[in-house]
Write a protein that holds these residues in place. Structure first.
Motif, PDB file in Angstrom:
ATOM      1  N   VAL A 373      18.160  36.504   4.050  1.00  0.00           N
ATOM      2  CA  VAL A 373      19.280  35.940   4.159  1.00  0.00           C
ATOM      3  C   VAL A 373      20.253  36.895   4.435  1.00  0.00           C
ATOM      4  CG1 VAL A 373      21.081  34.238   2.841  1.00  0.00           C
ATOM      5  CG2 VAL A 373      18.744  34.084   2.784  1.00  0.00           C
ATOM      6  N   ASN A 374      21.194  36.850   5.676  1.00  0.00           N
ATOM      7  CA  ASN A 374      22.201  37.904   5.921  1.00  0.00           C
ATOM      8  C   ASN A 374      21.660  39.421   5.755  1.00  0.00           C
ATOM      9  OD1 ASN A 374      24.157  35.824   6.628  1.00  0.00           O
ATOM     10  ND2 ASN A 374      25.059  35.822   4.603  1.00  0.00           N
ATOM     11  N   ASN A 375      20.367  39.524   6.236  1.00  0.00           N
ATOM     12  CA  ASN A 375      19.835  40.748   6.325  1.00  0.00           C
ATOM     13  C   ASN A 375      19.452  41.401   4.962  1.00  0.00           C
ATOM     14  OD1 ASN A 375      18.586  42.540   8.283  1.00  0.00           O
ATOM     15  ND2 ASN A 375      20.238  44.098   7.549  1.00  0.00           N
ATOM     16  N   ARG A 376      19.315  40.396   3.741  1.00  0.00           N
ATOM     17  CA  ARG A 376      18.967  40.725   2.618  1.00  0.00           C
ATOM     18  C   ARG A 376      17.706  40.014   2.196  1.00  0.00           C
ATOM     19  NH1 ARG A 376      22.304  43.348  -1.222  1.00  0.00           N
ATOM     20  NH2 ARG A 376      23.475  43.945   0.534  1.00  0.00           N
ATOM     21  N   GLN A 377      16.709  40.492   1.581  1.00  0.00           N
ATOM     22  CA  GLN A 377      15.441  39.779   1.246  1.00  0.00           C
ATOM     23  C   GLN A 377      15.851  38.953  -0.050  1.00  0.00           C
ATOM     24  OE1 GLN A 377      11.569  41.345   1.532  1.00  0.00           O
ATOM     25  NE2 GLN A 377      12.268  43.173   3.078  1.00  0.00           N
ATOM     26  N   TYR A 378      15.401  37.604   0.322  1.00  0.00           N
ATOM     27  CA  TYR A 378      15.391  36.632  -0.867  1.00  0.00           C
ATOM     28  C   TYR A 378      14.279  37.124  -2.101  1.00  0.00           C
ATOM     29  CZ  TYR A 378      14.508  32.392  -3.268  1.00  0.00           C
ATOM     30  OH  TYR A 378      14.378  31.298  -4.382  1.00  0.00           O
ATOM     31  N   ARG A 379      14.527  37.085  -3.346  1.00  0.00           N
ATOM     32  CA  ARG A 379      13.725  36.952  -4.261  1.00  0.00           C
ATOM     33  C   ARG A 379      13.718  35.812  -5.449  1.00  0.00           C
ATOM     34  NH1 ARG A 379      11.686  40.247  -1.462  1.00  0.00           N
ATOM     35  NH2 ARG A 379      11.550  42.611  -1.483  1.00  0.00           N
ATOM     36  N   GLY A 380      12.553  35.322  -5.508  1.00  0.00           N
ATOM     37  CA  GLY A 380      12.673  34.245  -6.571  1.00  0.00           C
ATOM     38  C   GLY A 380      11.413  33.235  -5.994  1.00  0.00           C
ATOM     39  N   LYS A 381      11.389  32.064  -6.471  1.00  0.00           N
ATOM     40  CA  LYS A 381      10.721  30.850  -6.123  1.00  0.00           C
ATOM     41  C   LYS A 381      10.887  30.292  -5.018  1.00  0.00           C
ATOM     42  CE  LYS A 381      10.630  27.516  -8.605  1.00  0.00           C
ATOM     43  NZ  LYS A 381      10.367  26.301 -10.043  1.00  0.00           N
ATOM     44  N   LEU A 382       9.716  30.046  -4.130  1.00  0.00           N
ATOM     45  CA  LEU A 382      10.212  29.218  -2.896  1.00  0.00           C
ATOM     46  C   LEU A 382      10.364  27.685  -3.236  1.00  0.00           C
ATOM     47  CD1 LEU A 382      10.364  30.229  -0.054  1.00  0.00           C
ATOM     48  CD2 LEU A 382       7.726  29.558   0.306  1.00  0.00           C
ATOM     49  N   ASP A 383      11.544  27.429  -3.460  1.00  0.00           N
ATOM     50  CA  ASP A 383      12.085  26.121  -3.804  1.00  0.00           C
ATOM     51  C   ASP A 383      13.156  25.545  -3.302  1.00  0.00           C
ATOM     52  OD1 ASP A 383      11.796  23.888  -6.190  1.00  0.00           O
ATOM     53  OD2 ASP A 383      13.683  24.846  -6.252  1.00  0.00           O
ATOM     54  N   LYS A 384      13.008  24.319  -2.768  1.00  0.00           N
ATOM     55  CA  LYS A 384      14.267  23.984  -1.968  1.00  0.00           C
ATOM     56  C   LYS A 384      15.810  24.101  -2.823  1.00  0.00           C
ATOM     57  CE  LYS A 384      16.591  19.607  -0.656  1.00  0.00           C
ATOM     58  NZ  LYS A 384      16.559  18.096  -0.654  1.00  0.00           N
ATOM     59  N   SER A 385      15.888  23.965  -4.026  1.00  0.00           N
ATOM     60  CA  SER A 385      17.116  24.010  -4.574  1.00  0.00           C
ATOM     61  C   SER A 385      17.402  25.555  -4.883  1.00  0.00           C
ATOM     62  CB  SER A 385      16.984  23.502  -6.021  1.00  0.00           C
ATOM     63  OG  SER A 385      18.221  23.504  -6.725  1.00  0.00           O
ATOM     64  N   ALA A 386      16.304  26.308  -5.320  1.00  0.00           N
ATOM     65  CA  ALA A 386      16.643  27.881  -5.303  1.00  0.00           C
ATOM     66  C   ALA A 386      16.996  28.612  -4.123  1.00  0.00           C
ATOM     67  CB  ALA A 386      15.575  28.488  -5.961  1.00  0.00           C
ATOM     68  N   VAL A 387      16.310  28.206  -2.907  1.00  0.00           N
ATOM     69  CA  VAL A 387      16.669  28.755  -1.362  1.00  0.00           C
ATOM     70  C   VAL A 387      17.896  28.023  -1.010  1.00  0.00           C
ATOM     71  CG1 VAL A 387      16.019  28.684   0.794  1.00  0.00           C
ATOM     72  CG2 VAL A 387      14.267  29.002  -1.046  1.00  0.00           C
ATOM     73  N   LEU A 388      18.113  27.027  -1.220  1.00  0.00           N
ATOM     74  CA  LEU A 388      19.491  26.384  -0.996  1.00  0.00           C
ATOM     75  C   LEU A 388      20.783  27.056  -1.613  1.00  0.00           C
ATOM     76  CD1 LEU A 388      21.049  24.418   1.053  1.00  0.00           C
ATOM     77  CD2 LEU A 388      20.754  22.653  -0.867  1.00  0.00           C
ATOM     78  N   LYS A 389      20.442  27.458  -3.034  1.00  0.00           N
ATOM     79  CA  LYS A 389      21.583  28.259  -3.618  1.00  0.00           C
ATOM     80  C   LYS A 389      21.682  29.433  -2.971  1.00  0.00           C
ATOM     81  CE  LYS A 389      21.189  26.261  -8.325  1.00  0.00           C
ATOM     82  NZ  LYS A 389      20.712  26.355  -9.649  1.00  0.00           N
ATOM     83  N   ALA A 390      20.304  30.255  -2.553  1.00  0.00           N
ATOM     84  CA  ALA A 390      20.781  31.589  -2.080  1.00  0.00           C
ATOM     85  C   ALA A 390      21.372  31.439  -0.725  1.00  0.00           C
ATOM     86  CB  ALA A 390      19.269  32.098  -1.749  1.00  0.00           C
ATOM     87  N   ILE A 391      21.153  30.522   0.155  1.00  0.00           N
ATOM     88  CA  ILE A 391      21.865  30.330   1.352  1.00  0.00           C
ATOM     89  C   ILE A 391      23.292  30.020   1.220  1.00  0.00           C
ATOM     90  CG2 ILE A 391      22.216  28.824   3.627  1.00  0.00           C
ATOM     91  CD1 ILE A 391      18.982  28.688   3.600  1.00  0.00           C
ATOM     92  N   CYS A 392      23.651  29.104   0.160  1.00  0.00           N
ATOM     93  CA  CYS A 392      24.813  28.794  -0.095  1.00  0.00           C
ATOM     94  C   CYS A 392      25.739  30.096  -0.364  1.00  0.00           C
ATOM     95  CB  CYS A 392      25.107  27.641  -0.990  1.00  0.00           C
ATOM     96  SG  CYS A 392      24.461  26.101  -0.240  1.00  0.00           S
ATOM     97  N   SER A 393      25.084  31.034  -1.282  1.00  0.00           N
ATOM     98  CA  SER A 393      25.625  32.099  -1.538  1.00  0.00           C
ATOM     99  C   SER A 393      26.101  33.121  -0.588  1.00  0.00           C
ATOM    100  CB  SER A 393      24.958  32.858  -2.797  1.00  0.00           C
ATOM    101  OG  SER A 393      24.073  33.566  -2.013  1.00  0.00           O
ATOM    102  N   GLY A 394      25.461  32.806   0.591  1.00  0.00           N
ATOM    103  CA  GLY A 394      25.943  33.812   1.806  1.00  0.00           C
ATOM    104  C   GLY A 394      26.948  33.321   2.516  1.00  0.00           C
ATOM    105  N   PHE A 395      27.639  32.131   2.125  1.00  0.00           N
ATOM    106  CA  PHE A 395      29.031  31.925   2.790  1.00  0.00           C
ATOM    107  C   PHE A 395      30.044  32.339   2.501  1.00  0.00           C
ATOM    108  CE2 PHE A 395      26.261  28.125   4.096  1.00  0.00           C
ATOM    109  CZ  PHE A 395      26.500  27.933   5.123  1.00  0.00           C
ATOM    110  N   LYS A 396      31.130  32.872   3.291  1.00  0.00           N
ATOM    111  CA  LYS A 396      32.615  33.317   2.595  1.00  0.00           C
ATOM    112  C   LYS A 396      32.948  32.124   1.748  1.00  0.00           C
ATOM    113  CE  LYS A 396      36.849  35.293   4.049  1.00  0.00           C
ATOM    114  NZ  LYS A 396      37.536  35.549   5.284  1.00  0.00           N
TER     115      LYS A 396
END
Length: 623
Positions: A373-396
């Motif tokens: 995500v934004n050139n940084r590797q995600y760490r954590g469970k491959l789960d819809k909610s967890a991944v969506l949180k990671a992507i949402c944290s990538g927005f300004k």
């Protein structure tokens, strides 16, 4: 057994030769707030399981158990915090069992997070899930608390403070774990078409199915730029002609994948996986060129359902049926794939291999499946909610799409005490703006009208049309059928009581008694009566007329005589002007007619004032 051992040796050698590179440990911040001797900010490594709170923080107090300090078995007491108390972070020692098992037992005991203290002095490492043989434990996908690895020295200092009876409070902070530079998130999903690799493959397929809807919404509306990625390895030159390399690789050993069943004698081969990976990459390429990159999610989902290895449908024929059903040109896909037996580079897979190599802050991709995500590797469970949180944290902050502000993703801080921001309850206007990371106090724009201020204690409407929004925050009142307002549209800001009133213009405007204060209607014949916002002035006599602009009374009769005299003067003036104009008109017409007649006659006969012209046109003209 010998065949199985040969496969393992080959795979190990292939991975070792191809994947030795730069691995980056993804970290988050750990801030110790007490005791004073430990106060400071430290780094900790994010575990590649559980649910890190990307974009957020967690505050808690640390507990180090008196027994089962390595957390390798169930705890006999609860670590669940009491009502009103801080969440409990369990501190456990590294060793004897898997990181995931320690986390699972801590979660079952009620801990909100687990800190694993390293047992050796070394740089921080990434805590990962067990190897394939041990990864079949069903608890892995049930881990929902975050896990972090801390250094041995920090762990020892925490234990010492706790043994001295001091309270250790910390703040786990993931807000800067992923970059968030602008209003679009770029992310990659490193995946595999293999569905025979156990729980990891099963969780990967389930993730694609569950995340497809959210991914397509984000992509279609331009919030994200998504790219699927596939890891391949090359076969070492010494093995290119071997049976193992020929069955696991395409294009003469350039692109390889391990055998799905790790058995060369049955089922599908690694080269089948490479070809299907390439087909998925080509589906994305062709769909992206047609402006519909989100079709990749439909294809991969349908392929996992309709073409599984277990049913012997992991074939080109099955894949082509899905491609056609999605309206994608099969011929373009075949051209993209090329000839897997040719001794040439495949441009798509070559690009994938180059993308595996880390650049900038991102390390090499060696863990499957994973996200970047934004050139940084995600760490954590491959789960819809967890991944969506990671992507949402990538927005300004303040640019997040609505899907990032839903109740199951984040907490709306504006719902409690308006987030501590300014608000106008009467007009239902607030400066509190909910964001994925928290909230901001920012004066709003309402119906095209800008509000300016600090956002916390004050916001004021400004500019044209401001009076249309809560009357620009100014005083307004209706009484006796009349409405007065202290807001003026042609003023960019500020409030001013209208004529006939005085006050601050914001909260109050009081009626001025012009009669009592002798501000109007003061002539000798005038009789004054105050009204709300104005006054009524009349003259004493029946034949008197009040002139408001001069604050005086005049005779109604005199006014009539003067009026008719003025009208007669105007009428006579207009008549004289008409007669004079007609006389001028007649004179100019007559002169024009005379000049025209003289011009015509001059062509046929000489006039008295015209000299005689001799005729020189005879035969002796030149004599």
């Amino acid at each position: 057994m010998r065949e199985k051992l040969g496969i393992c040796v080959f795979i190990w050698f292939l991975l070792y030769e191809s994947c030795v590179g730069r691995f980056v440990v993804e970290k988050n911040s750990l801030k110790v707030t007490s005791p004073g001797s430990l106060r400071g900010v430290y780094e900790c490594a994010i575990g590649n399981f559980g649910v890190p709170q990307y974009g957020g923080t967690m505050v808690g107090t640390v507990i180090y158990p008196k027994s089962n300090q390595k957390g390798c078995k169930s705890f006999d007491h609860s670590f669940k915090s009491k009502p009103g108390g801080l969440p409990i972070f369990l501190l456990a020692d590294r060793g004897e069992c898997y990181f995931t098992l320690k986390t699972w037992y801590a979660q079952n005991a009620g801990a909100a997070a687990i800190l694993v203290a390293d047992d050796r002095v070394e740089p921080l490492i990434t805590m990962d899930t067990p190897e394939e043989e041990e990864a079949r434990a069903d608890y892995l996908q049930k881990i929902s608390i975050p896990a972090a690895l801390i250094s041995k020295s920090l762990g020892n200092n925490m234990k010492k403070a706790l043994s001295n009876g001091e309270m250790v409070n910390i703040n786990l902070d993931w807000r800067e774990s992923l970059p968030h530079p602008d209003d679009r998130v770029e992310y990659e999903f490193w995946t595999n078409s293999n569905d025979e690799c156990g729980p990891k493959c099963d969780s990967q397929i389930e993730f694609v199915k569950s995340f497809k809807g959210a991914a397509q919404i984000l992509e279609k509306k331009g919030y994200t730029q998504f790219t699927p990625r596939y890891i391949t390895w090359y076969c070492p030159e010494a093995f290119i002609l071997s049976k193992q390399c020929k069955s696991q690789c395409i294009n003469h050993g350039r692109y390889c994948a391990p055998d799905p069943e790790q058995d060369f004698t049955r089922g599908y081969d690694g080269k089948d996986v490479v070809v299907q990976n390439l087909r998925q990459a080509c589906v994305f390429k062709v769909a992206n060129e047609s402006g519909k990159p989100w079709a990749w999610w439909d294809y991969v989902t349908d392929f996992s359902i309709r073409c599984p290895m277990k049913e012997k449908k992991y074939t080109k024929e099955c894949a082509d049926q899905i491609i056609e059903s999605l309206g994608i040109d099969v011929k373009k896909i075949d051209q993209c794939i090329g000839d897997p037996d040719a001794d040439v580079d495949n441009l798509v897979l070559k690009t994938e291999q180059e993308a595996q190599i880390g650049r900038g802050s991102r390390g090499d991709v060696t863990i499957l499946p994973t996200l970047v995500v934004n050139n940084r590797q995600y760490r954590g469970k491959l789960d819809k909610s967890a991944v969506l949180k990671a992507i949402c944290s990538g927005f300004k902050e303040t640019t997040e799409p609505a899907i990032c502000l839903s109740a199951d993703i984040e907490t709306n801080e504006c719902l409690q005490n308006n987030g501590g921001c300014w608000q106008d309850k009467a007009a239902n206007i607030t400066a509190c703006r909910d964001t994925f990371r928290g909230r901001v106090c920012e004066c709003p724009i309402v119906q095209g009208v800008n509000f300016f201020g600090d956002g916390y204690t004050h916001c004021e409407a400004s500019g044209p049309l401001r009076c249309g929004v809560n009357n620009g925050g100014c005083w307004k009142k209706t009484q006796d059928g009349r409405t007065y307002s202290a807001c003026i549209d042609d003023h960019s800001k500020g409030c001013k009581c209208p004529p006939g009133f005085r006050g601050d213009g914001v909260n109050t405007c009081e009626d001025i008694d012009e009669c009592k204060e002798k501000l109007a209607c003061q002539c000798s014949q005038c009789k004054c009566k105050n009204t709300w916002g104005s006054y009524d002035c009349r003259c004493g006599g029946s034949n008197l007329l009040y002139m408001r602009e001069h604050d005086t009374c005049i005779s109604n009769d005199a006014d009539t005589e003067v009026g008719w005299g003025f009208i007669w003067v105007i009428i006579l003036g207009l008549a004289a002007a008409g007669v004079g104009g007609y006389a001028v008109y007649k004179y100019r017409i007559r002169r024009y007619m005379d000049s025209e007649i003289r011009a015509i006659m001059a062509q046929y006969m000489p006039l008295d004032n015209q000299a005689e012209v001799p005729n020189n046109s005879g035969p002796y003209a030149n004599a």
